[in-house]
Design a protein around this motif. Structure first.
Motif, mmCIF file in Angstrom:
data_model
loop_
_atom_site.group_PDB
_atom_site.id
_atom_site.type_symbol
_atom_site.label_atom_id
_atom_site.label_comp_id
_atom_site.label_asym_id
_atom_site.label_seq_id
_atom_site.Cartn_x
_atom_site.Cartn_y
_atom_site.Cartn_z
ATOM 1 N N LEU A 126 55.872 42.248 20.898
ATOM 2 C CA LEU A 126 56.104 42.971 19.652
ATOM 3 C C LEU A 126 55.600 44.406 19.761
ATOM 4 N N THR A 127 54.463 44.600 20.408
ATOM 5 C CA THR A 127 53.914 45.936 20.603
ATOM 6 C C THR A 127 54.872 46.798 21.411
ATOM 7 N N VAL B 229 51.902 38.521 11.749
ATOM 8 C CA VAL B 229 51.340 38.856 13.062
ATOM 9 C C VAL B 229 50.304 37.815 13.476
ATOM 10 N N THR C 214 45.761 44.405 23.485
ATOM 11 C CA THR C 214 47.216 44.343 23.362
ATOM 12 C C THR C 214 47.843 45.649 23.824
ATOM 13 N N TRP D 239 53.400 48.041 10.966
ATOM 14 C CA TRP D 239 53.298 46.915 11.903
ATOM 15 C C TRP D 239 52.275 47.209 12.997
ATOM 16 N N HIS D 240 52.256 48.447 13.491
ATOM 17 C CA HIS D 240 51.319 48.821 14.549
ATOM 18 C C HIS D 240 49.882 48.628 14.087
ATOM 19 N N GLY E 159 45.498 41.959 17.487
ATOM 20 C CA GLY E 159 45.441 41.870 18.943
ATOM 21 C C GLY E 159 44.377 42.722 19.587
ATOM 22 N N LYS F 35 48.709 46.495 11.892
ATOM 23 C CA LYS F 35 48.365 45.068 11.831
ATOM 24 C C LYS F 35 48.309 44.447 13.218
ATOM 25 N N VAL F 36 49.164 44.910 14.133
ATOM 26 C CA VAL F 36 49.149 44.387 15.505
ATOM 27 C C VAL F 36 47.837 44.748 16.193
ATOM 28 N N THR F 37 47.382 45.990 16.029
ATOM 29 C CA THR F 37 46.112 46.368 16.655
ATOM 30 C C THR F 37 44.933 45.703 15.957
ATOM 31 N N VAL G 110 52.613 38.896 20.503
ATOM 32 C CA VAL G 110 52.048 40.138 19.971
ATOM 33 C C VAL G 110 52.236 41.267 20.989
#
Length: 153
Positions: free
Chosen positions: A106-107, A95, A140, A128-129, A136, A131-133, A103
């Protein structure tokens, strides 16, 4: 006696024109063929063990608009295949290697997958959510919720 200042009848679904579809010069078949070509490249990168490259390719130029539903479904499945084949310990570094736009896209795919729990593994998507938050931030999520380019697949 016109008490309305805005023509709300134009918002009727029968009269709605998707601006992205109107601007697109490609046919749904052409877009689907592009996604299928991308799929072979992404699967090749996954076979080599290069998850970051595979995710970059899968998130590149996602199809938007109601006309491209089958291409959206194919591209969504491609993204989900990449997410499923990534080790949990590699998610954060993957990520972090993405651009802000990637990103955000991907979200959208993560939330699309979470909306279909019978089809996709929600445990993987929640990892994944997280790590994305982390990478980002809440921006995001806000950009994803307010963007009018929706994934309808």
């Amino acid at each position: 006696m016109a008490h309305r200042q805005i023509d709300v009848d134009i918002l009727n679904n029968d009269r709605y024109i998707d601006e992205f579809e109107a601007l697109s010069t490609q046919t749904p078949e052409e877009v689907e063929a592009q996604v299928q070509n991308k799929a072979s490249t992404v699967r090749s990168a996954l076979t080599r063990g290069n998850v970051q490259e595979a995710l970059h390719l899968a998130l590149e130029n996602p199809p938007f608009g109601n006309r491209f539903a089958s291409a959206q479904h194919l591209n969504g499945q491609l993204v989900m295949d990449v997410l499923s084949s990534t080790k949990t310990s590699d998610i954060l570094s993957t990520v972090q290697a993405l651009s802000q736009d990637e990103v955000d896209v991907l979200t959208k795919y993560i939330y699309h997958g979470l909306a279909h729990p019978a089809t996709y593994n929600c445990g993987i998507l929640l990892a994944w959510h997280e790590k994305v938050t982390e990478v980002g931030g809440l921006g995001t999520l806000v950009r994803m919720l307010t963007d009018n380019k929706a994934l309808n697949a």
